[in-house]
Design a protein around this motif. Structure first.
Motif, PDB file in Angstrom:
ATOM      1  N   TRP A 114      23.713  57.302 -42.226  1.00 48.23           N
ATOM      2  CA  TRP A 114      23.452  56.883 -40.843  1.00 48.23           C
ATOM      3  C   TRP A 114      22.341  55.836 -40.810  1.00 48.23           C
ATOM      4  CZ3 TRP A 114      23.465  62.765 -39.863  1.00 48.23           C
ATOM      5  CH2 TRP A 114      24.773  63.197 -39.625  1.00 48.23           C
ATOM      6  N   VAL A 115      21.296  56.098 -41.618  1.00 45.64           N
ATOM      7  CA  VAL A 115      20.173  55.154 -41.621  1.00 45.64           C
ATOM      8  C   VAL A 115      20.632  53.806 -42.183  1.00 45.64           C
ATOM      9  CG1 VAL A 115      17.882  54.698 -42.565  1.00 45.64           C
ATOM     10  CG2 VAL A 115      18.446  56.973 -41.700  1.00 45.64           C
ATOM     11  N   ALA A 116      21.434  53.846 -43.253  1.00 43.03           N
ATOM     12  CA  ALA A 116      21.915  52.595 -43.855  1.00 43.03           C
ATOM     13  C   ALA A 116      22.835  51.843 -42.895  1.00 43.03           C
ATOM     14  CB  ALA A 116      22.646  52.884 -45.160  1.00 43.03           C
ATOM     15  N   THR A 117      23.523  52.595 -42.020  1.00 41.11           N
ATOM     16  CA  THR A 117      24.365  51.932 -41.024  1.00 41.11           C
ATOM     17  C   THR A 117      23.506  51.179 -40.006  1.00 41.11           C
ATOM     18  OG1 THR A 117      25.973  53.704 -41.290  1.00 41.11           O
ATOM     19  CG2 THR A 117      26.223  52.312 -39.349  1.00 41.11           C
ATOM     20  N   MET A 118      22.384  51.794 -39.635  1.00 38.95           N
ATOM     21  CA  MET A 118      21.502  51.140 -38.656  1.00 38.95           C
ATOM     22  C   MET A 118      20.817  49.931 -39.271  1.00 38.95           C
ATOM     23  SD  MET A 118      19.502  54.294 -36.950  1.00 38.95           S
ATOM     24  CE  MET A 118      20.149  55.872 -37.351  1.00 38.95           C
ATOM     25  N   PHE A 119      20.513  50.006 -40.586  1.00 40.97           N
ATOM     26  CA  PHE A 119      19.731  48.972 -41.250  1.00 40.97           C
ATOM     27  C   PHE A 119      20.470  47.640 -41.174  1.00 40.97           C
ATOM     28  CE2 PHE A 119      18.122  46.799 -45.087  1.00 40.97           C
ATOM     29  CZ  PHE A 119      16.777  46.788 -44.757  1.00 40.97           C
ATOM     30  N   ARG A 120      19.784  46.640 -40.677  1.00 38.45           N
ATOM     31  CA  ARG A 120      20.309  45.288 -40.490  1.00 38.45           C
ATOM     32  C   ARG A 120      21.548  45.276 -39.576  1.00 38.45           C
ATOM     33  NH1 ARG A 120      21.229  42.284 -45.674  1.00 38.45           N
ATOM     34  NH2 ARG A 120      21.661  40.612 -44.193  1.00 38.45           N
ATOM     35  N   VAL A 151      19.612  62.428 -35.309  1.00 34.55           N
ATOM     36  CA  VAL A 151      19.320  62.168 -36.726  1.00 34.55           C
ATOM     37  C   VAL A 151      17.915  62.648 -37.075  1.00 34.55           C
ATOM     38  CG1 VAL A 151      19.060  60.380 -38.475  1.00 34.55           C
ATOM     39  CG2 VAL A 151      20.947  60.257 -36.854  1.00 34.55           C
ATOM     40  N   VAL A 152      16.938  62.322 -36.238  1.00 35.64           N
ATOM     41  CA  VAL A 152      15.558  62.686 -36.567  1.00 35.64           C
ATOM     42  C   VAL A 152      15.363  64.201 -36.479  1.00 35.64           C
ATOM     43  CG1 VAL A 152      13.150  62.450 -35.878  1.00 35.64           C
ATOM     44  CG2 VAL A 152      14.681  60.475 -35.790  1.00 35.64           C
ATOM     45  N   PHE A 156      12.636  58.185 -42.179  1.00 38.86           N
ATOM     46  CA  PHE A 156      12.377  57.786 -40.799  1.00 38.86           C
ATOM     47  C   PHE A 156      11.716  56.410 -40.756  1.00 38.86           C
ATOM     48  CE2 PHE A 156      11.999  62.594 -39.799  1.00 38.86           C
ATOM     49  CZ  PHE A 156      13.373  62.695 -39.817  1.00 38.86           C
ATOM     50  N   GLY A 157      10.985  56.054 -41.819  1.00 36.49           N
ATOM     51  CA  GLY A 157      10.382  54.723 -41.889  1.00 36.49           C
ATOM     52  C   GLY A 157      11.444  53.645 -41.836  1.00 36.49           C
TER      53      GLY A 157
END
Lengths: 534, 370
Positions: A337-343, A359-360, B57-58
């Motif tokens: 999920w985080v990699a999807t948000m990245f860029r 997510v958090v 989270f960072g």
């Protein structure tokens, strides 16, 4: 051949029936989905009132509002209603609405059974709630109903509870069969399994979990019934049985049940984040495999709920290691999920806000889960408020936030109107703040030594309990904004386009908003834009 | 009086949270080697989780801040990278293994129950604990000492509100003590945070646990497994004494036993029995049958006005002495001494308008001999 044509023709003029019969006799996946969702919302408020009763009593030390026997009934009923009445039916409702539209079919595969699986539920819950009015009161042994507290020492209403659980189980199993039959048989031509939206994938796996474990739950309550009324001794040591057997059987159901309540949530969030990040999901394949791994692992971790029952050392070690292993596929999901948000190119509409909070806060619940997996440390955490904090973090800002996110995400599709965005954001922020004020201090209470399921507590726990109660009332009353927003969206509002969101993707967005009564009367031709050889 | 009660109640409401504010947010290190290694384990896992959270989270908040459409961010098109995906599978596995090693070591240490110098059997009852020192003539019940008036907010709550008992478990410092846990009715769980001991007491089965406390002191805990109505009201107090003080305490227990036998020889008048009976009733019976003998309909029968209390005393005495099997009614012959049994039965038969007459200490003594 002739008769088939006739049927096809007659469905063309066949809209929803008028009045109450539309809802009683309906075999339409959207109507049944709506019924499930409304039922779930009702139960969410009933269970929520019980939670607020509990929090009000715990506002200060001493007994103020309710007596311990009623307090125990409240904790028990709150848990049962939220798990079986609010979270599970909400996911089934979303499955009913979305799966046929996502796989490009006109309806669910087994529409009449669909009607039956819903209409069992109101009866089951009326019966369960009626125990509150019975002599001796409602079930008071916790939602985990450990024997012998729930057998030899139970109030007479336990028999009604057992019957209600049986009915819920039948409803869930039928719902699961329907989901599997729909997904495996009714996909649009060209849609392979690995082309399916993740919500469909996670529900397919969830449905198999349901079919695997609901019979185990039925088995364990039947064993209780036999012990109570027919003189057996499954859970009674005096007759050669074993109370711990109950816990093994219960948690063999109970742990997969936990994932039944979170896997569809993973699916929802995996739909929403790519939409509002305007970027495709980073690792579709690894998400599917991670979901499968979590489902398989869920069958070999059950005794981590039982670290203090006196398992042999080898058992403790085995269940500690397997439980820790679950962190790996769960981590894969969070990283994805985080990699999807990245860029990406992110915007923050209400569904996205709920998904980001998911997510958090789900990850925080995951961390406390990892801590609980460490058996020697669990001896300090077990059955304290630390556990209460843990599972409320994965269930409230986990499952329930994902359901809220899904409701806001698909409401324009369902109703044809946009909801009020400002009010949605207000609902989000009040819920987010309320949830954290309620449940974060519970970590501290548990570590400081407060056991769960107690109506009164020692003075050193007073401060954080007071804080938690404030948070609970804030969270509880904020949900009225959601109800208002949903009702006003159903009635009026800005017209929604078919795509609704700029970054939306998938077959459900090719239908107009609101979609026709029978979703896809002609199977759409599906091509996966991302597949190289298509 | 009523007015006073209200003022006290109000004072109690605001007084309690203010004075006791200590906002404890973490585990205690505790009093044993095991509890300290559990604490260390807890802190290590906690810091690992914090570190992972900071990284994950960072990246997430970095993206939320910089890669938003309102800042003009254009979405990139990358997806699926085998190397990244292998890395974020392998790295967590390595972290987990590094957590599993110290956890397993501590767990193995906790399971080493050999070489105990003292064995104590702990039995959970609804809602009190029984401590039997094996191979010694020490056997007593330990129940909540907080007065009901504090619980219902008629008195100001004491410092150890709900964490105080009439007779604490006494153990010697510096000696390994083994606990054998079981239960008389439902599942309970014996938990003292400072000792890092939490073990379920299960009816029909015996669980083992142990502790070795270095320093004398008083350590408090509670039942941790939901066990019915008064689950929140069955605390545990462990008093750790120096070996010398412990020996004195053991000797004192023998003297108490003698005094108890002598008091059973004495003639007790009905008035004396009534006074003593009321105390015993409050401590041992009121949790279920309630302070005014009214019971809880459908769960615990009322004693006030019950035909059992005014009819033939034999049946009443039998129920108290031997319990009622298949119900929550316990056998009190093992819990109370003869004087207390006679007193409480007499009290029940003559309180709240009941007119059942007295039962003498001698009658009970005779019955218990059979």
């Amino acid at each position: 051949m002739g008769s088939l044509e006739q049927t096809v023709h007659s469905t063309d003029h066949h809209g929803p029936a008028k009045g109450i019969t539309r809802w009683l006799y309906t075999t339409n996946h959207k109507d049944i989905g709506t019924l499930y969702l409304l039922f779930s919302l009702t139960m969410f408020f009933v269970g929520g009132c019980m939670a607020l009763t509990i929090r009000a009593e715990l506002f200060q030390p001493g007994l103020q509002l309710i007596m311990p026997e009623f307090f125990n009934q409240m904790t028990t009923m709150h848990g049962l209603i939220m798990v079986f009445g609010a979270v599970m039916p909400a996911f089934v409702g979303l499955a009913n609405w979305m799966i046929p539209m996502m796989v490009g079919s006109p309806d669910m595969a087994l529409p009449r059974m669909n009607n039956w699986s819903f209409w069992i539920l109101p009866f089951a819950f009326v019966m369960m709630l009626s125990t509150l009015l019975m002599e001796g009161g409602a079930p008071n042994f916790g939602w985990t109903f450990y024997a012998p507290l729930s057998t030899t020492y139970a109030p007479p209403s336990v028999t009604y509870f057992i019957f209600a659980v049986h009915m819920m189980g039948i409803s869930s199993i039928m719902g699961a069969i329907n989901v599997i039959a729909t997904i495996l048989n009714m996909r649009a031509p060209g849609m392979k399994l690995m082309d399916m939206p993740l919500f469909v994938w996670t529900w397919l796996i969830t449905a198999f979990l349901l079919i695997a474990v609901m019979p185990v739950l039925a088995g364990v309550v039947t064993m209780m019934l036999m012990d109570i009324h027919f003189g057996t001794s499954f859970f009674d040591a005096a007759g050669g049985g074993d109370p711990v057997l109950f816990q093994h059987v219960f948690w063999f159901f109970g742990h997969p049940e936990v994932y039944i309540m979170i896997l569809p949530a993973f699916g929802i969030v995996s739909e929403i984040i790519p939409t509002f990040a305007r970027k495709r999901l980073f690792g579709y394949t690894s998400m599917v495999y991670a979901t499968g791994s979590i489902a398989i692992l869920s069958f070999i971790v059950w005794a981590h709920h039982m670290f203090t029952v006196g398992l042999p050392l080898a058992g403790e070690l085995f269940f500690m290691y397997t439980t820790m292993l679950i962190a790996v596929p769960t981590g894969v999901k969070v990283f994805n999920w985080v990699a999807t948000m990245f860029r990406g190119s992110m915007t923050f509409e209400t569904p996205m806000l709920f998904s980001l909070a998911f997510v958090v806060l789900f990850t925080i619940g995951g961390f406390s889960g990892l801590m609980l997996a460490i058996a020697p440390a669990d001896f300090q955490y077990h059955d304290t408020y630390f556990v209460v904090a843990h599972f409320h973090y994965v269930l409230v800002p986990g499952s329930i936030f994902s359901i809220m996110a899904a409701a806001y995400y698909w409401l324009p599709k369902w109703t044809g109107h946009m909801y009020n965005e400002a009010m949605g954001k207000l609902h989000f922020w009040l819920s987010f703040i309320g949830v954290n004020i309620t449940f974060f201090p519970m970590h501290f209470l548990g570590l400081a030594g407060m056991p769960r399921r107690i109506p009164d507590y020692a003075l050193q726990f007073a401060d954080f309990n007071m804080v938690a109660t404030f948070g609970a009332f804030l969270f509880g009353f904020s949900q009225l904004i959601f109800v208002y927003n949903v009702i006003s969206c159903a009635r009026s509002g800005k017209k929604a386009t078919a795509r609704v969101w700029e970054g939306s993707h998938g077959l459900e967005w090719t239908l107009p908003s609101p979609p026709p009564y029978h979703s896809f009367t002609e199977p759409p031709v599906f091509t996966n834009p991302h597949r190289e050889n298509s | 009086m009523r007015r006073n009660g209200r003022v006290l109640l109000l004072a109690g409401l605001f007084y309690a949270p203010l004075v006791s504010a200590d906002w404890q947010i973490n585990l205690i290190e505790g009093a044993t080697e095991i509890s300290r290694s559990v604490y260390n384990l807890h802190m290590v896992i906690f810091y690992i989780c914090v570190a992972i959270a900071v990284v994950v989270f960072g990246v997430m908040f970095w993206s939320i801040f910089w890669h938003r459409k309102s800042r003009g961010a254009k979405a990139a098109h990358f997806h699926e990278s085998t190397w990244v995906e292998i890395a974020w599978t392998i790295v967590p596995v390595i972290i987990l293994v590094s957590m599993a090693v110290p956890a397993s070591t501590t767990l193995i240490q906790m399971y080493d129950k050999n070489n105990a110098e003292l064995d104590i059997q702990i039995t959970g009852y609804q809602w009190k604990w029984r401590y039997q020192y094996l191979n010694q003539d020490i056997d007593f019940f330990s129940s909540l000492a907080t007065p009901q008036e504090q619980i219902i907010n008629e008195q100001i709550k004491g410092d150890n509100y709900l964490l105080e008992v009439d007779k604490p478990l006494v153990i010697p410092a510096g000696k390994k003590v083994r606990f054998l846990l079981t239960s008389n009715d439902v599942i309970h769980s014996w938990w003292v945070p400072a000792l890092a001991v939490k073990k379920d007491a299960i009816p029909g089965f015996v669980n083992e646990s142990w502790t070795l406390v270095d320093e004398p002191g008083i350590y408090r805990g509670q039942c941790a497994e939901l066990c019915g109505r008064d689950h929140g009201f069955m605390p545990i107090v462990v008093e750790v004494k120096s070996p010398e003080d412990y020996q004195l305490w053991v000797a004192e227990q023998a003297n108490l036993k003698v005094a108890e036998q002598q008091s059973a020889q004495k003639e007790w008048s009905q008035a004396e029995l009534m006074i003593r009976g009321e105390e015993v009733y409050k401590a041992s019976c009121a949790a279920c049958h309630q302070f005014e003998g009214q019971g809880i309909p459908g769960i615990f029968p009322a004693l006030a006005g019950s035909p059992l209390m005014s009819g033939d005393s034999a049946e009443h005495v039998d129920a108290v002495l031997h319990g009622r099997s298949g119900t929550a009614m316990q056998a009190f012959a093992e819990q109370l001494n003869t004087v207390d049994l006679a007193a409480v039965i007499t009290y029940e038969r003559n309180a709240w308008g009941n007119q059942g007459g007295a039962v003498t200490v001698q009658q009970i003594t005779e019955l218990l001999k059979e």
